[in-house]
Design an enzyme around this catalytic site. Structure first.
Site, PDB file in Angstrom:
ATOM      1  N   SER A  55       0.383  -6.660  -4.918  1.00 12.89           N
ATOM      2  CA  SER A  55      -0.764  -7.412  -4.398  1.00 12.89           C
ATOM      3  C   SER A  55      -0.239  -8.769  -3.956  1.00 12.89           C
ATOM      4  CB  SER A  55      -1.787  -7.591  -5.529  1.00 12.89           C
ATOM      5  OG  SER A  55      -2.750  -8.563  -5.205  1.00 12.89           O
ATOM      6  N   TYR A 110      -4.308  -9.374 -14.340  1.00  9.70           N
ATOM      7  CA  TYR A 110      -3.975  -8.722 -13.062  1.00  9.70           C
ATOM      8  C   TYR A 110      -2.765  -9.422 -12.434  1.00  9.70           C
ATOM      9  CZ  TYR A 110      -4.969  -6.548  -8.471  1.00  9.70           C
ATOM     10  OH  TYR A 110      -4.912  -5.832  -7.294  1.00  9.70           O
TER      11      TYR A 110
HETATM   12  N1  LIG Z   1      -8.500  -3.769  -2.336  1.00 10.34           N
HETATM   13  C1  LIG Z   1      -7.796  -4.875  -2.296  1.00 10.34           C
HETATM   14  O1  LIG Z   1      -8.185  -5.869  -1.678  1.00 10.34           O
HETATM   15  C2  LIG Z   1      -6.447  -4.944  -2.978  1.00 10.34           C
HETATM   16  C3  LIG Z   1      -5.684  -6.105  -2.787  1.00 10.34           C
HETATM   17  C4  LIG Z   1      -4.408  -6.174  -3.331  1.00 10.34           C
HETATM   18  C5  LIG Z   1      -3.910  -5.105  -4.041  1.00 10.34           C
HETATM   19  N2  LIG Z   1      -4.681  -3.992  -4.219  1.00 10.34           N
HETATM   20  C6  LIG Z   1      -4.065  -2.872  -4.940  1.00 10.34           C
HETATM   21  O2  LIG Z   1      -4.116  -1.727  -4.103  1.00 10.34           O
HETATM   22  C7  LIG Z   1      -4.177  -0.546  -4.912  1.00 10.34           C
HETATM   23  C8  LIG Z   1      -5.364   0.295  -4.496  1.00 10.34           C
HETATM   24  O3  LIG Z   1      -6.545  -0.458  -4.675  1.00 10.34           O
HETATM   25  P1  LIG Z   1      -7.960  -0.034  -4.043  1.00 10.34           P
HETATM   26  O4  LIG Z   1      -8.624  -1.297  -3.669  1.00 10.34           O
HETATM   27  O5  LIG Z   1      -7.762   1.036  -3.064  1.00 10.34           O
HETATM   28  O6  LIG Z   1      -8.674   0.487  -5.383  1.00 10.34           O
HETATM   29  P2  LIG Z   1      -9.736   1.645  -5.674  1.00 10.34           P
HETATM   30  O7  LIG Z   1     -10.470   1.191  -6.893  1.00 10.34           O
HETATM   31  O8  LIG Z   1     -10.499   2.003  -4.454  1.00 10.34           O
HETATM   32  O9  LIG Z   1      -8.789   2.877  -6.048  1.00 10.34           O
HETATM   33  C9  LIG Z   1      -8.019   2.880  -7.234  1.00 10.34           C
HETATM   34  C10 LIG Z   1      -7.834   4.323  -7.659  1.00 10.34           C
HETATM   35  O10 LIG Z   1      -7.027   4.317  -8.838  1.00 10.34           O
HETATM   36  C11 LIG Z   1      -7.567   5.286  -9.728  1.00 10.34           C
HETATM   37  N3  LIG Z   1      -7.191   5.018 -11.108  1.00 10.34           N
HETATM   38  C12 LIG Z   1      -7.613   4.013 -11.917  1.00 10.34           C
HETATM   39  N4  LIG Z   1      -7.081   4.141 -13.141  1.00 10.34           N
HETATM   40  C13 LIG Z   1      -6.281   5.241 -13.115  1.00 10.34           C
HETATM   41  C14 LIG Z   1      -5.475   5.897 -14.076  1.00 10.34           C
HETATM   42  N5  LIG Z   1      -5.359   5.438 -15.341  1.00 10.34           N
HETATM   43  N6  LIG Z   1      -4.781   6.993 -13.710  1.00 10.34           N
HETATM   44  C15 LIG Z   1      -4.890   7.488 -12.438  1.00 10.34           C
HETATM   45  N7  LIG Z   1      -5.655   6.916 -11.492  1.00 10.34           N
HETATM   46  C16 LIG Z   1      -6.349   5.809 -11.820  1.00 10.34           C
HETATM   47  C17 LIG Z   1      -9.070   5.182  -9.518  1.00 10.34           C
HETATM   48  O11 LIG Z   1      -9.767   6.316 -10.004  1.00 10.34           O
HETATM   49  C18 LIG Z   1      -9.159   5.022  -8.013  1.00 10.34           C
HETATM   50  O12 LIG Z   1      -9.232   6.269  -7.358  1.00 10.34           O
HETATM   51  C19 LIG Z   1      -4.245  -1.051  -6.349  1.00 10.34           C
HETATM   52  O13 LIG Z   1      -2.922  -1.072  -6.880  1.00 10.34           O
HETATM   53  C20 LIG Z   1      -4.768  -2.464  -6.213  1.00 10.34           C
HETATM   54  O14 LIG Z   1      -4.425  -3.287  -7.309  1.00 10.34           O
HETATM   55  C21 LIG Z   1      -5.944  -3.886  -3.731  1.00 10.34           C
END
Ligand SMILES: NC(=O)c1ccc[n+]([C@@H]2O[C@H](COP(=O)([O-])OP(=O)(O)OC[C@H]3O[C@@H](n4cnc5c(N)ncnc54)[C@H](O)[C@@H]3O)[C@@H](O)[C@H]2O)c1
Length: 256
Positions: free
Chosen positions: A145, A158
């Site tokens: 991130s 986080y």
């Molecule tokens: N959305 C953003 O703005 C953003 C920004 C920076 C980083 N990220 C990172 O990007 C990645 C994806 O984020 P997103 O926004 O698509 O999130 P999201 O919540 O849409 O998807 C996350 C997925 O991870 C799964 N998950 C959670 N715990 C789990 C576990 N113990 N085992 C298996 N699966 C599990 C959830 O069920 C979900 O399907 C993450 O690593 C997040 O930290 C997101």
């Protein structure tokens, strides 16, 4: 036209939602057989349905990334279904915390580090074992991130976990480069996914306030596919000399 991942087998953790789902769909379009590893069974099946309806190959493997036995079983299921493993995207994570460290709930802190950092390490362990056993190299991307480079005072767990993802990525890249494994990270900025929608609902910010706080120099929120494309590049042969790298896809947040 041949896809960038033709004939490869990929796993995407957290592939049922958000950026993980966009990555699954893009990888399948590029010719990979993709396994969706997630705890969200219904969304996982739905993602697989969308891929197969579009003519791609995908399976859903219920997996909790915090459990070593669960991840080991998932890798075995992928081998049964597709015969090998070539690519892994360690993307699963849970929502950031929202309390400063002096007010933190220690259980919440442990949970976030357990999924967002230890979960990546557990997946790396089993993926690398399989790639070493095959002896044919491979590519892994860990999703960090912008919080891997600029912490948030309101998200100590986080931020700590995501900083850790870079350390883990560089450590693994160093250790397995001679075996032909390329291990990189992608650091997304704010991207329109269910995780961000949930955060926004809590904050109550207007669009303008939200962008001023978390946006980059490009005045918009990113789309999941824009991050998936960065991940695709790192997993493809186009990035054949790239390892230990953290690729930022944040609309310029870190240069703001
Ligand atoms: N959305 C953003 O703005 C953003 C920004 C920076 C980083 N990220 C990172 O990007 C990645 C994806 O984020 P997103 O926004 O698509 O999130 P999201 O919540 O849409 O998807 C996350 C997925 O991870 C799964 N998950 C959670 N715990 C789990 C576990 N113990 N085992 C298996 N699966 C599990 C959830 O069920 C979900 O399907 C993450 O690593 C997040 O930290 C997101």
């Amino acid at each position: 036209m041949t896809g960038l991942l033709e004939g490869r087998v990929a796993v995407v953790t957290g592939g049922a939602s958000g950026m993980g789902r966009a990555t699954v769909e893009l990888f399948a379009q590029e010719g990979a057989a993709v396994a969706v590893l997630d705890v969200a069974d219904e969304l996982g099946q739905e993602t697989v349905g969308a891929v197969t309806a579009a003519g791609g190959r995908a399976i859903y493997v219920p997996t909790d990334v915090t459990g070593s036995a669960s991840v080991a079983r998932a890798v075995a299921d992928v081998l049964d279904a597709f015969g090998s493993l070539d690519i892994a995207v360690n993307n699963a994570a849970v929502m950031p915390d929202d309390l400063p460290v002096h007010d933190m709930d220690e259980e919440v802190f442990r949970r976030i580090v357990s999924v967002d950092l230890v979960g990546v390490a557990v997946c790396l362990k089993h993926e690398v074992r399989q790639l070493l056993a095959q002896g044919t190299g491979g590519a892994i991307v860990n999703i960090g991130s912008t919080r891997s480079r600029r912490a948030s005072g309101l998200a100590p767990a986080y931020s700590a976990a995501k900083y850790g993802v870079i350390g883990l990525t560089e450590s693994a890249a160093q250790q397995y480069g001679s075996a032909g494994l390329r291990i990189n990270a992608v650091l997304p900025g704010v991207v329109n996914t269910p995780m961000v929608a949930a955060r926004r609902a809590v904050s109550g910010d207007s669009d303008a306030q939200y962008l001023a706080r978390v946006g980059g120099v490009m005045p918009r929120i990113g789309d999941p596919i824009e991050v998936a494309r960065a991940t695709l590049w790192l997993c493809s042969d186009q990035a054949s000399y790239v390892t230990g790298h953290s690729l930022v896809a944040d609309g310029g947040y870190l240069v703001k």
